[in-house]
Motif scaffolding. Structure first.
Motif, PDB file in Angstrom:
ATOM      1  N   SER A  12       0.864  -1.183   0.000  1.00  0.00           N
ATOM      2  CA  SER A  12       0.000   0.000   0.000  1.00  0.00           C
ATOM      3  C   SER A  12       0.896   1.227   0.000  1.00  0.00           C
ATOM      4  N   GLY A  13       0.877   1.931  -1.117  1.00  0.00           N
ATOM      5  CA  GLY A  13       1.721   3.109  -1.245  1.00  0.00           C
ATOM      6  C   GLY A  13       1.034   4.364  -0.776  1.00  0.00           C
ATOM      7  N   PRO A  14       1.628   5.525  -1.069  1.00  0.00           N
ATOM      8  CA  PRO A  14       1.058   6.814  -0.630  1.00  0.00           C
ATOM      9  C   PRO A  14      -0.370   7.024  -1.095  1.00  0.00           C
ATOM     10  N   THR A  15      -0.736   6.416  -2.218  1.00  0.00           N
ATOM     11  CA  THR A  15      -2.111   6.604  -2.711  1.00  0.00           C
ATOM     12  C   THR A  15      -3.014   5.457  -2.310  1.00  0.00           C
ATOM     13  N   GLY A  16      -2.456   4.488  -1.610  1.00  0.00           N
ATOM     14  CA  GLY A  16      -3.251   3.355  -1.149  1.00  0.00           C
ATOM     15  C   GLY A  16      -3.249   2.182  -2.089  1.00  0.00           C
ATOM     16  N   ARG A  17      -2.689   2.316  -3.252  1.00  0.00           N
ATOM     17  CA  ARG A  17      -2.665   1.184  -4.177  1.00  0.00           C
ATOM     18  C   ARG A  17      -1.429   0.341  -3.918  1.00  0.00           C
ATOM     19  N   SER A  18      -1.409  -0.858  -4.484  1.00  0.00           N
ATOM     20  CA  SER A  18      -0.276  -1.778  -4.316  1.00  0.00           C
ATOM     21  C   SER A  18       0.544  -1.824  -5.601  1.00  0.00           C
ATOM     22  N   PHE A  22       6.240   5.119  -6.668  1.00  0.00           N
ATOM     23  CA  PHE A  22       7.091   6.007  -5.884  1.00  0.00           C
ATOM     24  C   PHE A  22       6.533   6.033  -4.469  1.00  0.00           C
ATOM     25  N   VAL A  23       7.390   5.636  -3.589  1.00  0.00           N
ATOM     26  CA  VAL A  23       6.908   5.510  -2.212  1.00  0.00           C
ATOM     27  C   VAL A  23       7.299   6.699  -1.355  1.00  0.00           C
ATOM     28  N   ALA A  24       8.263   7.506  -1.852  1.00  0.00           N
ATOM     29  CA  ALA A  24       8.674   8.693  -1.097  1.00  0.00           C
ATOM     30  C   ALA A  24       9.310   9.672  -2.076  1.00  0.00           C
ATOM     31  N   THR A  25       8.980  10.916  -1.961  1.00  0.00           N
ATOM     32  CA  THR A  25       9.580  11.971  -2.785  1.00  0.00           C
ATOM     33  C   THR A  25       9.801  13.196  -1.934  1.00  0.00           C
ATOM     34  N   THR A  26      10.744  13.997  -2.352  1.00  0.00           N
ATOM     35  CA  THR A  26      10.972  15.271  -1.672  1.00  0.00           C
ATOM     36  C   THR A  26       9.722  16.126  -1.812  1.00  0.00           C
ATOM     37  N   PRO A  27       9.272  16.702  -0.731  1.00  0.00           N
ATOM     38  CA  PRO A  27       8.077  17.546  -0.820  1.00  0.00           C
ATOM     39  C   PRO A  27       8.202  18.588  -1.929  1.00  0.00           C
ATOM     40  N   GLY A  28       7.133  18.717  -2.695  1.00  0.00           N
ATOM     41  CA  GLY A  28       7.112  19.706  -3.775  1.00  0.00           C
ATOM     42  C   GLY A  28       7.736  19.225  -5.065  1.00  0.00           C
ATOM     43  N   THR A  29       8.051  17.915  -5.159  1.00  0.00           N
ATOM     44  CA  THR A  29       8.629  17.408  -6.404  1.00  0.00           C
ATOM     45  C   THR A  29       7.640  17.601  -7.550  1.00  0.00           C
ATOM     46  N   PRO A  30       8.016  18.297  -8.607  1.00  0.00           N
ATOM     47  CA  PRO A  30       7.089  18.564  -9.706  1.00  0.00           C
ATOM     48  C   PRO A  30       6.734  17.284 -10.447  1.00  0.00           C
ATOM     49  N   PRO A  31       5.569  17.225 -11.022  1.00  0.00           N
ATOM     50  CA  PRO A  31       5.166  16.037 -11.778  1.00  0.00           C
ATOM     51  C   PRO A  31       6.103  15.718 -12.941  1.00  0.00           C
ATOM     52  N   HIS A  32       6.614  16.755 -13.573  1.00  0.00           N
ATOM     53  CA  HIS A  32       7.478  16.464 -14.721  1.00  0.00           C
ATOM     54  C   HIS A  32       8.786  15.807 -14.285  1.00  0.00           C
ATOM     55  N   VAL A  33       9.225  16.069 -13.074  1.00  0.00           N
ATOM     56  CA  VAL A  33      10.417  15.399 -12.553  1.00  0.00           C
ATOM     57  C   VAL A  33      10.113  13.927 -12.347  1.00  0.00           C
ATOM     58  N   VAL A  34       8.958  13.652 -11.787  1.00  0.00           N
ATOM     59  CA  VAL A  34       8.551  12.258 -11.612  1.00  0.00           C
ATOM     60  C   VAL A  34       8.486  11.567 -12.965  1.00  0.00           C
ATOM     61  N   GLY A  35       7.931  12.261 -13.951  1.00  0.00           N
ATOM     62  CA  GLY A  35       7.838  11.677 -15.286  1.00  0.00           C
ATOM     63  C   GLY A  35       9.198  11.413 -15.912  1.00  0.00           C
ATOM     64  N   ALA A  36      10.164  12.303 -15.626  1.00  0.00           N
ATOM     65  CA  ALA A  36      11.499  12.117 -16.180  1.00  0.00           C
ATOM     66  C   ALA A  36      12.210  10.925 -15.568  1.00  0.00           C
ATOM     67  N   VAL A  37      11.923  10.648 -14.312  1.00  0.00           N
ATOM     68  CA  VAL A  37      12.615   9.574 -13.601  1.00  0.00           C
ATOM     69  C   VAL A  37      12.003   8.206 -13.891  1.00  0.00           C
ATOM     70  N   THR A  38      10.710   8.168 -14.130  1.00  0.00           N
ATOM     71  CA  THR A  38       9.995   6.897 -14.235  1.00  0.00           C
ATOM     72  C   THR A  38      10.646   5.902 -15.194  1.00  0.00           C
ATOM     73  N   PRO A  39      11.094   6.314 -16.423  1.00  0.00           N
ATOM     74  CA  PRO A  39      11.694   5.309 -17.315  1.00  0.00           C
ATOM     75  C   PRO A  39      12.938   4.647 -16.757  1.00  0.00           C
ATOM     76  N   TYR A  40      13.608   5.295 -15.804  1.00  0.00           N
ATOM     77  CA  TYR A  40      14.818   4.727 -15.225  1.00  0.00           C
ATOM     78  C   TYR A  40      14.509   3.642 -14.187  1.00  0.00           C
ATOM     79  N   MET A  41      13.290   3.604 -13.714  1.00  0.00           N
ATOM     80  CA  MET A  41      12.936   2.686 -12.627  1.00  0.00           C
ATOM     81  C   MET A  41      12.630   1.301 -13.187  1.00  0.00           C
ATOM     82  N   SER A  42      13.707   0.573 -13.414  1.00  0.00           N
ATOM     83  CA  SER A  42      13.567  -0.767 -13.996  1.00  0.00           C
ATOM     84  C   SER A  42      14.779  -1.597 -13.596  1.00  0.00           C
ATOM     85  N   TYR A  43      14.519  -2.867 -13.347  1.00  0.00           N
ATOM     86  CA  TYR A  43      15.651  -3.757 -13.018  1.00  0.00           C
ATOM     87  C   TYR A  43      15.246  -5.186 -13.342  1.00  0.00           C
TER      88      TYR A  43
END
Length: 758
Positions: A12-18, A22-43
């Motif tokens: 259950s993450g920050p929005t309640g979904r499983s 993103f489970v934690a971000t610096t307060p005020g992180t802009p949406p476009h920053v989140v969008g820029a990082v998302t493609p890197y989140m893979s392993y």
């Protein structure tokens, strides 16, 4: 500011979904920053990794540390495999991203954050970008030496810089240990200037290198079974030799010369204030030097550098050797270190680099020992850096005239007097000499007028060069010295050389001057003047100064027929001097031989010569005798005038021809009296003209009467008698009948002459 973002699979993450989120971000992180990082989140685990690893096996899974530029942000991501997720299924990983403005990485290579404390900070806190200690340059120097891996570094660096230059491509590093991959990325990053390293995207591990977007991609052997840089295997020995940049940087690592790497980086990134190729920002303008100590490149001390100016990408694409600017920077350092293997192409690349970005202050002292071997293109690019380089540039241009048009604008310090003096003396011809003089004028070369004069004299004496072109090409301030030498050389040259050199253009270029010191040259110039009268007078003025060819020149000058006006002008201007030269003495006779004898200008000329030049008056007197004869009324007076003419003068025949034509208007008796009273020569000339005219019926009667009267006066003309004897029967009858009508005695005497002739 920088933002910290954490990513993994949770119940259950920050929005309640499983699931992954993103489970934690610096307060005020802009949406476009989140969008820029998302493609890197893979392993994905390595293909050979256990599907259900034990806790101790998880530590062996490679760390995927990635870096890239996304718009205006620098993105750093570290992904580690964690095994089970909240549901107990395998495949979970922990992703940690730091997103910062490029200026926040100022002074850092992204790879320096490999084991940074930033990855240990609390989730959501503003990250502190502190470099780790795993890859400091000194430890890398020691590690490379222990591994003997400098050749591998050169090959790898060549591949990376070529990909940077081309703007596309991928360099794959293959090793089981992601830390080894990171070490090599660190070596490459430190080998590049910081602004370029900031654009070097990389990832230390991926299970799918074919799909990776980074330039440098790390993977494990089973994911990339062939090719790539096999970091745990020996370097293949059959590859293409790396470029100058890669070799020089590898050698700097070999000797621990970090300042040398810094020097190449400074050269490579110097330039105008705006980088339109790599999008560098004001905050990342430093090259990121290793040390502040003076380097071996001329005692240089590290200072803040300028920003990137079209580094790397400013050269055309083309594989390993496309990175001309990088090779040029390395070639400059090699020259500063005394290497003699720098090629002309590498010097050319170095010159292009300097022209674009300038040269740092330390370059000239370090480059000084290499100056004697410096090529023209590089010397021209550096000519503004030091007076010695400008002198080298001019020296090369003196040795090779083809380089002179490519000289930069410069002024010499002391004018290279010895070099210019030698160049003047060695000039192959007047054109080359003028080129040297013009070069001296342009760059402040010191030349003496005496040297210009001596060199010009030598060229002219051997007939080398184009006088007109040389005079035009010579700066005005030096023309007098050049022309003085040309005249001196021509005067001493062989006659054929002198004539060949004095073309119409050359004569025009030399202009009018005092020719008394160079009379032979002046004679040729003057004799070509359009105004023959002025030229004649000037030639005669030169004769006392030594002009042995004056008769030849005057002959050529008056080759075209003169007119009475020509001669009149010469007589009035030259007076008795005309009698000294055969070419001028013959002019009056030539005029009288062709001009109308009774024309006013002809008579006026004859009178002028009679009065002013008595020694040349023979032909004039003959012409005047012609006028007097035509004006004479009494036959005796005409005979007397004609009798005074010189029988040997060809002009006498012309006068007789004119008088003969005039006498045809007189009766036969009058004509006979003139003939009887004059000389044998005149009689023969006059009767000859009448006979040559082909006498008609009436003319034959007059000639017959003249024959009879000449016989009576005992002054017969044999040709006239032979003519009468040669008349045919019918012509004789006509003549005899006509004479009978005039005077029977004439007819009787004419018959007697015919019988005697028979």
């Amino acid at each position: 500011m920088a933002w910290d973002l954490r990513y993994t699979s949770v119940e259950s993450g920050p929005t309640g979904r499983s699931g992954f989120q993103f489970v934690a971000t610096t307060p005020g992180t802009p949406p476009h920053v989140v969008g820029a990082v998302t493609p890197y989140m893979s392993y994905r685990p390595p293909p050979s990794a256990p599907s259900a690893p034990a806790p101790d096996e998880l530590a062996a899974f490679p760390v995927a540390f990635a870096y890239g530029r996304e718009g205006d942000h620098a993105v750093l991501v570290r992904c580690r495999y964690t095994g089970r997720d909240y549901s107990g299924r395998y495949g979970n990983f922990s992703g940690h991203a730091v997103v910062a403005a490029p200026q926040e990485l100022e002074g850092l290579r992204p790879i320096e954050l490999w084991e940074s404390p930033v990855w240990d900070g609390p989730p959501g806190a503003a990250p502190d970008l502190v470099p780790g200690t795993a890859f400091d340059p000194d430890s890398l120097v020691a590690w490379l030496r222990s591994e003997g891996a400098h050749d591998r570094l050169a090959v790898l660096l060549d591949a990376v810089t070529a990909a940077l230059a081309d703007g596309h491509g991928r360099v794959v590093l293959v090793a089981d240990d992601a830390a080894l991959v990171a070490r090599w990325i660190a070596l490459v990053s430190y080998s590049l200037p910081a602004p370029l390293a900031a654009h070097l995207s990389f990832i230390t591990y991926t299970a799918d290198p074919e799909s990776a977007s980074q330039l440098v991609v790390g993977t494990v052997p089973e994911a990339w079974p062939r090719g790539g840089f096999r970091l745990s295997e020996p370097v293949p020995g059959d590859g293409e030799r790396p470029g100058r940049f890669s070799r020089v940087i590898a050698d700097c690592w070999r000797t621990g010369d970090l300042d040398g790497i810094d020097a190449v980086g400074e050269l490579l990134t110097s330039g105008p204030a705006e980088d339109t190729t790599l999008g560098s920002d004001a905050d990342e303008g430093r090259t990121g030097r290793f040390h502040a100590a003076a380097s071996s490149a001329g005692g240089r001390t590290a200072t803040a550098s300028v920003r990137v100016a079209e580094p790397l990408h400013r050269v055309p694409a083309g594989g390993h050797h496309a990175l001309a600017s990088a090779d040029g920077a390395a070639a400059l350092l090699a020259l500063c270190r005394g290497e003699t293997s720098v090629s002309a192409a590498e010097e050319s690349a170095a010159a292009a680099l300097v022209r674009c970005g300038g040269a740092p202050s330390w370059l000239w002292p370090a480059l000084a020992p290499a100056l004697p071997g410096l090529g023209f293109e590089l010397a021209a690019a550096l000519a503004h850096v030091a007076p010695e380089i400008a002198e080298r540039c001019v020296e090369l241009a003196l040795a090779d005239p083809s380089l002179r048009e490519r000289l930069p604008v410069l002024r010499l310090r002391d004018g290279l007097p010895a070099r210019f003096r030698a160049a003047l003396a060695q000039a192959s011809g007047l054109d080359a000499l003028a080129d040297v003089v013009r070069l001296a004028d342009e760059v402040g070369g010191r030349i003496a007028d005496d040297d210009v004069t001596a060199a010009a004299a030598a060229c002219a004496r051997r007939g080398a060069g184009d006088i007109a072109a040389a005079v035009r090409a010579t700066p005005r301030a030096r023309r007098a010295a050049l022309v003085g030498g040309i005249l001196a050389g021509l005067e001493r040259a062989e006659s054929g050389v002198r004539r060949a050199m004095l073309t119409p253009d050359a004569r025009a270029a030399l202009g009018d001057r005092d020719w008394t010191r160079t009379p032979r040259t002046g004679g040729l110039v003057l004799s070509a003047r359009a105004d023959r009268h002025e030229a004649t007078a000037r030639l005669i003025e030169l004769e006392p100064y030594g002009l042995p060819e004056i008769e030849e020149l005057l002959d050529a000058l008056w080759d075209a027929p003169p007119t009475p006006d020509d001669c009149e002008r010469l007589v009035e201007r030259l007076g008795p001097a005309m009698a000294r030269f055969a070419a001028l003495r013959s002019l009056t006779r030539r005029v009288f031989a062709s001009a109308p004898l009774d024309a006013p200008e002809t008579v006026r000329l004859a009178e002028l010569i009679r009065d002013r030049l008595p020694e040349l008056a023979g032909p004039a007197r003959t012409v005047l005798a012609h006028r007097e004869a035509l004006r004479a009324g009494a036959e005796s007076e005409m005979a007397r005038v004609l009798g005074r003419m010189d029988a040997g003068d060809p002009l006498t025949g012309r006068v007789c021809a004119s008088v003969a034509a005039a006498l045809t208007e007189r009766p036969a008796r009058s004509r006979a009296e003139v003939l009887a009273a004059t000389t044998d020569t005149v009689r023969r000339e006059l009767t000859g003209h009448w006979l040559d005219a082909g006498p008609g019926r009436d003319d034959r009667v007059d000639l017959a009467e003249i024959e009879v009267r000449l016989h009576r006066a005992r002054t017969p003309v044999p040709r006239l008698t032979a003519w009468g004897d040669g008349l045919g029967r019918f012509a004789r009858r006509h003549v005899e009948s006509a004479l009978t009508d005039r005077d029977p005695a004439l007819a009787s005497a004419w018959r007697a002459l015919r019988r005697r002739g028979a």
